[in-house]
Design an enzyme around this catalytic site. Structure first.
Site, mmCIF file in Angstrom:
data_model
loop_
_atom_site.group_PDB
_atom_site.id
_atom_site.type_symbol
_atom_site.label_atom_id
_atom_site.label_comp_id
_atom_site.label_asym_id
_atom_site.label_seq_id
_atom_site.Cartn_x
_atom_site.Cartn_y
_atom_site.Cartn_z
ATOM 1 N N HIS A 85 64.607 -27.031 -2.683
ATOM 2 C CA HIS A 85 64.794 -26.369 -3.978
ATOM 3 C C HIS A 85 66.028 -26.886 -4.715
ATOM 4 O O HIS A 85 66.152 -26.691 -5.916
ATOM 5 C CB HIS A 85 64.760 -24.836 -3.852
ATOM 6 C CG HIS A 85 65.985 -24.179 -3.316
ATOM 7 N ND1 HIS A 85 66.141 -23.820 -1.989
ATOM 8 C CD2 HIS A 85 67.119 -23.778 -3.926
ATOM 9 C CE1 HIS A 85 67.313 -23.231 -1.819
ATOM 10 N NE2 HIS A 85 67.928 -23.190 -2.981
ATOM 11 N N ASP A 126 62.269 -25.992 3.680
ATOM 12 C CA ASP A 126 63.064 -26.191 2.460
ATOM 13 C C ASP A 126 64.120 -27.294 2.641
ATOM 14 O O ASP A 126 65.313 -27.024 2.695
ATOM 15 C CB ASP A 126 63.717 -24.861 2.067
ATOM 16 C CG ASP A 126 64.169 -24.848 0.613
ATOM 17 O OD1 ASP A 126 64.267 -25.933 0.008
ATOM 18 O OD2 ASP A 126 64.445 -23.756 0.090
ATOM 19 N N SER A 169 73.122 -23.196 -0.792
ATOM 20 C CA SER A 169 71.823 -23.804 -0.519
ATOM 21 C C SER A 169 71.990 -25.258 -0.133
ATOM 22 O O SER A 169 72.674 -26.015 -0.824
ATOM 23 C CB SER A 169 70.940 -23.724 -1.759
ATOM 24 O OG SER A 169 70.449 -22.431 -1.905
HETATM 25 N N1 ARG Z 1 66.366 -17.968 -2.971
HETATM 26 C C1 ARG Z 1 66.760 -19.331 -2.765
HETATM 27 C C2 ARG Z 1 68.176 -19.560 -3.247
HETATM 28 O O1 ARG Z 1 68.595 -19.007 -4.216
HETATM 29 C C3 ARG Z 1 65.905 -20.280 -3.488
HETATM 30 C C4 ARG Z 1 64.593 -20.435 -2.899
HETATM 31 C C5 ARG Z 1 63.720 -21.310 -3.726
HETATM 32 N N2 ARG Z 1 62.363 -20.958 -3.438
HETATM 33 C C6 ARG Z 1 61.587 -20.258 -4.263
HETATM 34 N N3 ARG Z 1 60.444 -19.851 -3.836
HETATM 35 N N4 ARG Z 1 61.957 -19.988 -5.494
HETATM 36 O O2 ARG Z 1 68.888 -20.365 -2.710
#
Ligand code: ARG
Length: 717
Positions: A84, A219, A653
């Protein structure tokens, strides 16, 4: 319940050193914290974690693309981060025919690696404490004056530090502006895509599973950093060579078990652990519900178009994902803040502070002043959200709002041809970008919907009254949805933005009457000017007041608890968090394991689904149990994701999850729903970091991607 709340309150406000909670600055890693890490399983010494003279783990960690973390994993500049985090670069490298976002991609040779011009990475070179210099400059100042002076002294320090070099620098405030550190970075701009799984792995579970455990997402994405032949951090050039790192991470394929030590290096973006009860209240009652409400509508309108074609889907994918990610976050955050009564906890802590502050001139009025500041701003808080997330939620409106600079330039007492030329040049550049990303069909609907929501949800006394009068007289009844649609259709058909000939003619000879007559500009500037003239001053005043009070409050809290080791709020500077691999109980009678396996991936599989489909290579390999050396002995399966107690937040992330030897065991990529209040209150029972197991990453690259050469480039332990 009561006991848990009480202990939580202590952790939050008095911040004893304890495991799990805390995003520590390596630069000031005290013995107490370090010893605790050792007790929990760390085998490295401080110098191996962070050193200015010798290569250390910190040298492998980068800011990736301005909002994420990445880590160097080979002597040839190979880098791991989250899928992501690479998402928009992957989408940009894709086309309907070569759809890497949908199908995945692995470069077979260096020559096949794809330049990602929008990306850069930043290495931390050094840190310096500049508190004294900054505070001397700020002495006696408060409010707007203080903010302006802080900006100028920071600029001076940055300039002095970077002049004559290719370094970049930033002065960052800590402990709510009670301490200032200078961070010096080296930015590398030649970053190339080496590999990515298909989205059905990299974003498996989509928004349904986002911010949730149990999770089954691969991811990850692989990039490589390049430098010039003589070792300089230059822009892309075909003959650049792979970056030679000072340090890179080794990889452990031994896997995790309960209570294993885990540490995470990275760039957490922001937390607000000393938010007041008033701040919590404005979030839960006004801000978060408004954001969620507006994003909900925008997302639905975008998705309607994305369903219709691959081209639109590729075009909007990245912006959709970003909006959806924090749509769910803000919703969950408000829910958890209410569920844990964070307001009540904060209130109780503030009572203690107020007692302690009695008779202390510096502190005794802090909370009375906070009350006043919030009271003055409260009536307009929703309006600000409806501007940023509503009116400006239309990409056309946001782009047209940037023409304000041109109106300013054209209406100066003595207009400067230089300034006008500069502004028009810049608008031409940004128009190209705007048009690339623009999907008119969804945007037109968004403009209509947000204009209508604003009309109904914002107090009419705050409206740009003239605009709505014109709308009523020209287009129809304001309670009728069709009125807004008719208006939006006209904005889109009559603005010059989409008409090259009219645009070029205007830009060649910009004139203020024509600018003001453009329906896109007329629309957005009615709202922006209304807000800026009537409410921005109040907001600015509120922000400065809040900053001054927060600085005092935290200074007081530290005075009230002498000798306590505390960690500063996240501010997108490099931090270390330590904790351990642990299961949790989300609610009564339910317990969650600390790992998820391929078995669960297959259980979630829904053929053809937008979020839960899977590539056929994965299905075939998984059904044959073809996990090779990546298989986990304890579960006799392929471990896909695991959770730890680490304290991280957005910006982390892509961060490496390391074992006690400093070896890579996974990549952090998310937080769990039960702890979505984590920016404001860390919950030691519920907070978990969701990580992709490095063995799953390697399996995807090697078995599914057929890119064993990438695995061979790593140092496996
Ligand atoms: N919640 C994750 C973050 O903010 C991002 C995940 C991305 N995946 C998604 N399905 N939007 O780091």
């Amino acid at each position: 319940m009561k006991k848990r709340m009480l202990s939580l309150l202590f952790v939050l406000v008095f911040s004893f050193v304890r495991a799990d909670e805390g995003m520590w600055l390596l630069y000031m890693l005290g013995d107490q914290v370090y010893n605790d890490m050792v007790k929990m399983g760390l085998k490295l010494n401080k110098e191996q974690l962070y050193s200015l003279n010798k290569p250390s783990v910190k040298d492998a960690i980068v800011i990736f693309g301005g909002g994420c973390t990445g880590e160097i994993v080979s002597r040839e500049g190979l880098l791991f981060t989250n899928h992501h985090c690479g998402y928009s670069a992957i989408a940009a490298a894709s086309s309907v025919d070569n759809n890497y976002l949908r199908d995945g991609f692995y470069a077979k040779t260096r020559a096949e690696e794809i330049s990602a011009p929008s990306l850069s990475v930043q290495f931390l070179v050094r840190i310096e404490d500049v508190t004294k210099e900054v505070e001397d400059a700020l002495k006696g100042l408060s409010g707007a004056e203080r903010a302006t002076k802080l900006q100028s002294i920071s600029n001076e320090i940055v300039k002095r530090t970077t002049d004559g070099s290719d370094l970049e620098a930033r002065v960052a405030p800590f402990f709510r502006n009670n301490q200032y550190l200078l961070f010096v970075y080296q930015r590398y701009r030649d970053v190339r895509l080496v590999g990515t799984p298909p989205e059905s792995i990299g974003k498996f579970g989509g928004d349904t599973d986002n911010w949730e455990w149990p999770r089954h997402t691969g991811d990850f994405a692989v990039f490589r950093v390049y430098m010039s032949k003589d070792g300089k951090a230059t822009a892309y050039a075909p003959d650049n060579v792979p970056y030679k790192p000072k340090y890179y991470l080794n990889v452990s394929t031994k896997g995790v078990k309960e209570n294993d030590y885990a540490m995470i290096f990275g760039y957490p973006g922001s937390t607000n652990r000393y938010e007041t009860s008033l701040g919590v209240k404005i979030k839960t009652e006004i801000e978060n519900p408004a954001i969620v409400n507006l994003r909900d509508v925008r997302l639905k309108l975008m998705f309607e178009q994305m369903k219709k074609s691959d081209a639109v889907r590729l075009q909007l994918a990245s912006s959709y994902a970003a909006i959806a990610n924090y749509w769910k976050f803000f919703d969950g955050e408000a829910q958890q803040l209410l569920k844990y009564d964070v307001f009540g906890q904060k209130r109780a802590a503030e009572e203690k502070f107020i007692q302690w502050a009695k008779g202390k001139a510096d502190y005794e009025n802090v909370f009375a002043e906070y009350e006043k500041a919030y009271k003055a701003w409260w009536p307009y808080a929703k309006h600000r959200i409806y501007m940023n997330e509503g009116i400006l939620g239309s990409p056309l409106a946001t782009y047209a709002a940037s023409w304000q600079a041109l109106e300013n330039a054209l209406t100066r007492e003595t207009p400067s041809t230089d300034e006008i030329a500069r502004v028009t040049e810049s608008l031409k550049r940004t128009r190209t970008m705007f048009l690339q990303n623009e999907n008119k069909a969804s945007d037109e609907q968004i403009l209509a919907a947000t204009c209508r929501m604003y009309y109904h949800d914002i107090e009419s006394a705050q409206h740009p009254a003239e605009f709505y009068t014109r709308l009523r007289t020209g287009y129809g009844d304001l309670s009728d949805e069709a009125t807004y649609k008719k208006f939006a259709a006209e904005v889109f058909s009559k603005t010059m933005v989409f008409d090259d000939a009219r645009w070029d003619a205007f830009m060649a000879k910009p004139d203020v009457a024509a600018l003001r007559a453009d329906p896109a500009y007329a629309y957005v500037s009615a709202f922006v000017k209304n807000f800026n003239t009537r409410f921005t001053p109040t907001f600015t005043e509120f922000t400065h007041r809040n900053n001054d009070l927060s600085r005092l409050y935290l200074k007081g809290v530290r005075e009230m608890n002498p000798g306590k080791t505390m960690y500063p709020d996240a501010n997108f500077t490099m931090r270390l968090s330590y904790g351990s691999v642990k299961p949790y109980r989300p609610r009564d009678a339910v317990s969650y394991d600390y790992v998820c396996t391929m078995k669960g991936v297959l259980e979630k599989y829904k053929p053809g689904d937008y979020e839960f489909d899977l590539p056929k290579e994965l299905l075939e390999a998984a059904r044959k149990n073809d996990f090779g050396t990546y298989k986990d002995a304890r579960t006799n399966d392929l471990v896909v994701n695991f959770i730890t107690t680490n304290d991280i937040t957005g910006g982390n992330s892509g961060s490496p999850v390391l074992n006690g030897n400093g070896e890579l065991i996974g990549l952090a990529f998310d937080g769990n729903y039960e702890a979505l209040s984590h920016k404001i209150a860390f919950d030691k029972d519920f907070n978990r970091t969701i990580c992709v197991d490095i063995r799953y990453v390697l399996w995807c690259i090697d078995k599914l991607g057929g890119a064993k050469h990438i695995v061979d480039e790593l140092t496996l332990k």
